[in-house]
Scaffold this motif. Structure first.
Motif, PDB file in Angstrom:
ATOM      1  N   THR A 267      17.622  13.996 -18.255  1.00 61.47           N
ATOM      2  CA  THR A 267      16.565  13.210 -17.638  1.00 61.47           C
ATOM      3  C   THR A 267      15.971  12.288 -18.686  1.00 61.47           C
ATOM      4  N   SER A 268      15.402  11.198 -18.247  1.00 56.10           N
ATOM      5  CA  SER A 268      14.794  10.246 -19.170  1.00 56.10           C
ATOM      6  C   SER A 268      13.363  10.665 -19.493  1.00 56.10           C
ATOM      7  N   ILE A 269      12.752   9.960 -20.439  1.00 54.45           N
ATOM      8  CA  ILE A 269      11.373  10.208 -20.847  1.00 54.45           C
ATOM      9  C   ILE A 269      10.593   8.915 -20.659  1.00 54.45           C
ATOM     10  N   VAL A 270       9.606   8.943 -19.804  1.00 54.04           N
ATOM     11  CA  VAL A 270       8.799   7.749 -19.553  1.00 54.04           C
ATOM     12  C   VAL A 270       8.049   7.366 -20.834  1.00 54.04           C
ATOM     13  N   GLY A 271       8.102   6.094 -21.169  1.00 57.89           N
ATOM     14  CA  GLY A 271       7.401   5.605 -22.358  1.00 57.89           C
ATOM     15  C   GLY A 271       8.250   5.585 -23.605  1.00 57.89           C
ATOM     16  N   ALA A 272       9.414   6.234 -23.565  1.00 54.78           N
ATOM     17  CA  ALA A 272      10.297   6.265 -24.726  1.00 54.78           C
ATOM     18  C   ALA A 272      11.211   5.050 -24.722  1.00 54.78           C
ATOM     19  N   VAL A 273      11.360   4.436 -25.894  1.00 60.59           N
ATOM     20  CA  VAL A 273      12.198   3.248 -26.026  1.00 60.59           C
ATOM     21  C   VAL A 273      13.557   3.598 -26.620  1.00 60.59           C
ATOM     22  N   SER A 274      13.545   4.365 -27.698  1.00 62.04           N
ATOM     23  CA  SER A 274      14.792   4.722 -28.375  1.00 62.04           C
ATOM     24  C   SER A 274      14.542   5.881 -29.315  1.00 62.04           C
ATOM     25  N   PRO A 275      15.574   6.647 -29.661  1.00 61.09           N
ATOM     26  CA  PRO A 275      15.418   7.683 -30.688  1.00 61.09           C
ATOM     27  C   PRO A 275      15.268   7.034 -32.062  1.00 61.09           C
ATOM     28  N   MET A 276      14.509   7.662 -32.933  1.00 64.57           N
ATOM     29  CA  MET A 276      14.389   7.160 -34.289  1.00 64.57           C
ATOM     30  C   MET A 276      15.674   7.389 -35.078  1.00 64.57           C
ATOM     31  N   VAL A 277      16.492   8.322 -34.638  1.00 63.16           N
ATOM     32  CA  VAL A 277      17.785   8.596 -35.257  1.00 63.16           C
ATOM     33  C   VAL A 277      18.834   8.629 -34.158  1.00 63.16           C
ATOM     34  N   ASP A 278      19.887   7.843 -34.334  1.00 65.63           N
ATOM     35  CA  ASP A 278      20.978   7.851 -33.363  1.00 65.63           C
ATOM     36  C   ASP A 278      21.869   9.072 -33.607  1.00 65.63           C
ATOM     37  N   ILE A 279      22.165   9.793 -32.535  1.00 64.85           N
ATOM     38  CA  ILE A 279      22.990  10.999 -32.630  1.00 64.85           C
ATOM     39  C   ILE A 279      24.232  10.798 -31.768  1.00 64.85           C
ATOM     40  N   SER A 280      25.390  10.930 -32.376  1.00 62.88           N
ATOM     41  CA  SER A 280      26.645  10.820 -31.649  1.00 62.88           C
ATOM     42  C   SER A 280      27.030  12.180 -31.077  1.00 62.88           C
ATOM     43  N   GLN A 281      28.074  12.200 -30.277  1.00 63.26           N
ATOM     44  CA  GLN A 281      28.535  13.461 -29.698  1.00 63.26           C
ATOM     45  C   GLN A 281      28.975  14.428 -30.796  1.00 63.26           C
ATOM     46  N   ASP A 282      29.677  13.916 -31.805  1.00 63.51           N
ATOM     47  CA  ASP A 282      30.137  14.781 -32.894  1.00 63.51           C
ATOM     48  C   ASP A 282      28.962  15.343 -33.690  1.00 63.51           C
ATOM     49  N   LYS A 283      27.958  14.501 -33.935  1.00 63.01           N
ATOM     50  CA  LYS A 283      26.824  14.945 -34.734  1.00 63.01           C
ATOM     51  C   LYS A 283      25.937  15.931 -33.981  1.00 63.01           C
ATOM     52  N   GLN A 284      26.060  15.945 -32.653  1.00 60.98           N
ATOM     53  CA  GLN A 284      25.241  16.887 -31.892  1.00 60.98           C
ATOM     54  C   GLN A 284      25.822  18.298 -31.917  1.00 60.98           C
ATOM     55  N   GLU A 285      27.065  18.434 -32.292  1.00 59.14           N
ATOM     56  CA  GLU A 285      27.702  19.753 -32.242  1.00 59.14           C
ATOM     57  C   GLU A 285      26.919  20.781 -33.046  1.00 59.14           C
ATOM     58  N   ASP A 286      26.546  20.429 -34.275  1.00 56.90           N
ATOM     59  CA  ASP A 286      25.808  21.385 -35.111  1.00 56.90           C
ATOM     60  C   ASP A 286      24.396  21.625 -34.587  1.00 56.90           C
ATOM     61  N   LEU A 287      23.812  20.638 -33.919  1.00 55.36           N
ATOM     62  CA  LEU A 287      22.486  20.831 -33.337  1.00 55.36           C
ATOM     63  C   LEU A 287      22.550  21.819 -32.178  1.00 55.36           C
ATOM     64  N   ASN A 288      23.543  21.651 -31.312  1.00 56.65           N
ATOM     65  CA  ASN A 288      23.600  22.418 -30.071  1.00 56.65           C
ATOM     66  C   ASN A 288      24.184  23.813 -30.255  1.00 56.65           C
TER      67      ASN A 288
END
Length: 524
Positions: free
Chosen positions: A361-382
């Protein structure tokens, strides 16, 4: 049956319907942080959880937005100026984002005022004060124990603490509090969450040994917490609230000198009259006043109007100032996401139910993340090895900015891996617990057991019909057991124990969707 002794007609009313379980609210957050004030009329509200229903309620009791302060320094190449935040607070704009994203009633607990921070700085003791009988000081979590309605804990200003140790020590206490209450979760903002991950074993903001989130959050009560990364660029701070008046005194001096240099380098040179006007304007900036109103004559414009006019003059004539003002606005709109996520939780609960994952879902008022996260970089987060998952907020092609994770910090647990599973069971536990209060001191006999079993079963049937429980039939979705030789022994009954066993099949989100394609032989 009562014994009648006097002739007459007597009315006896009998209940036609059994007791029911009422679903408790699931998205009532408490926001902890610094406020402009903390008083409702003449009643002090500092350190007291106070219910609000709108941003107007917040302003009435806790005051308006903070005024961010920026420092200013020449860039490395000496060709422009670099702005940096010297002082900021997140709570006001966080509460505003909560209501923008669909939030309803909430609580606010002021841990201090802007003035107290200006005098003493931001202290870890503001969030976790030591008991002080002399001033009857109550720690925030002690105060929150008296507010059973709260289901989420959010503290954006905890990220302002200088030390990650202090920040996560507070969140460790919050997780322990949630476990004790068994009715709420903590939404955690990452300390330094606006910085890009270095993946350095020592310095990484998520997994580094020095100040990393996973290292500092500990290993206790993790199923009661969820964390989000990175911070986001919002548009909640209006451009009209940013001007040179937001600069520190040293920053004003740097700006004035830089503007003089810009004027000297302009080609073609402005007219002599314009040069005089601009030079006077730049000099007056040091006193935070525009050129032709120093000092303010009695009965003229207010100071705010004067500052606004000076700001507009500079925006018209100085590209350098335009860049500085834009940088300050960008910095003021860089905020941690947990407050907005509390609004997302509330909206998802209201529209779909607490059993639906607060993700995709989106976030009202949000423009962009301060850090871009790719699918590969999300693996360690998730899916980290230690299970301490951090939910990513990403920009997805064709989807835009979305919440792309729904895990608790206990990612290695099959029971408590998902946020919606944890929150759904909390809702069920508290709802049934409240309903069971009616049976305290009731006879511990078969008639009571049947009434209890029917009451809980009816509640769970309704939830199953709404999609909260998995199973083709209600019998597959849950079971309720209570009775002698089933959940209780004779000794239990003699000792006053009524034991009820409730088993539920909660729905889990489809986190990984795998599509399989295979060619088949064409039929001629």
């Amino acid at each position: 049956m009562m014994q009648l002794k006097t002739p007459g007609v007597y009315i006896v009313e009998q209940d036609a319907f059994p007791n029911t379980v009422i679903e408790v609210p699931t998205a009532i957050p408490v926001f902890l942080g610094y406020t402009e004030k903390a008083v409702d009329g003449a009643v002090p509200k500092a350190g007291i959880p106070t219910c609000i229903g709108s941003l107007l309620d917040y302003v009435r009791i806790f005051g308006g937005p903070p005024v961010p302060r920026f420092s200013l320094a020449p860039s490395v190449d000496q060709e422009t100026l670099t702005a940096a935040l010297a002082q900021r607070f997140f709570l006001y704009h966080g509460v505003k984002l909560y209501f923008m994203n669909g939030g309803g009633p909430a609580y606010v607990l002021s841990v201090g005022t802007f003035a107290s921070v200006k005098a003493n700085g931001i202290q870890a003791s503001d969030f976790m004060p030591e008991p002080d009988p002399a001033i009857d000081r109550v720690a925030p979590f002690d105060a929150l124990e008296k507010v059973p309605e709260v289901t989420l804990i959010v503290a954006p200003d905890s990220t302002l603490l200088d030390s990650a140790d202090d920040c996560y020590r507070f969140w460790q206490a919050a997780l322990q509090h949630c476990s004790t209450m068994q009715s709420r979760m903590a939404l955690i903002d990452i300390h330094g969450g606006g910085t890009k991950r270095s993946h350095d074993p020592d310095g990484d903001v998520i997994s580094g040994k020095n100040d990393g989130f996973r290292e500092k959050i500990g290993s206790n009560f993790l199923n009661y917490g969820a964390a989000y990364y990175p911070w986001l660029n919002f548009d909640v701070v209006d451009a009209g609230s940013i001007s040179y008046d937001n600069l520190t005194d040293a920053g004003l001096a740097v700006l004035a000198d830089a503007l003089k240099g810009e004027l000297a380098a302009m080609k073609p040179q402005p007219s002599a009259q314009m040069q005089v006007h601009m030079s006077t304007l730049y000099a007056a900036i040091r006193q935070r006043l525009p050129a032709d109103v120093a000092p303010l004559p009695a009965g003229t414009e207010s100071r705010t109007e004067v500052i606004a006019r000076g700001h507009q003059q500079l925006m018209q004539v100085s590209p350098l100032y335009q860049r500085v003002a834009a940088d300050m606005l960008t910095l003021a709109n860089q905020l941690p996401p947990a407050c907005a996520m509390a609004g997302v939780y509330a909206q998802r609960d209201a529209n779909s139910g607490v059993w639906m994952a607060p993700a995709n879902t989106s976030i009202v008022g949000a423009v962009s993340p301060m850090v871009d996260i790719s699918q590969d970089k999300q693996e360690d987060l998730n899916m980290p090895l230690d299970g301490r998952a951090v939910n990513a907020i990403r920009t997805i092609p064709t989807r835009g900015l979305v919440v792309w994770g729904a895990r608790t910090l206990d990612g290695n647990s099959d029971d408590w891996r998902y946020i919606n599973v944890r929150r759904t069971l909390l809702m069920m536990e508290q709802s049934i617990k409240n309903a069971m209060l009616a049976y305290i001191f009731a006879p511990n006999v078969a008639t009571t057991w049947v009434a209890v079993q029917n009451m809980i079963s009816n509640f769970l049937i309704n939830l199953w019909a709404q999609g909260a429980l998995a199973g083709a039939k209600a019998q597959d979705a849950f079971s309720v057991q209570v009775g002698l030789n089933s959940t209780m022994s004779s000794d239990d009954i003699l000792n006053g124990y009524m034991r009820v066993s409730v088993r539920v099949a909660l729905v889990h989100p489809g986190e990984f969707i795998v599509l399989t394609f295979q060619q088949q032989q064409p039929v001629s």
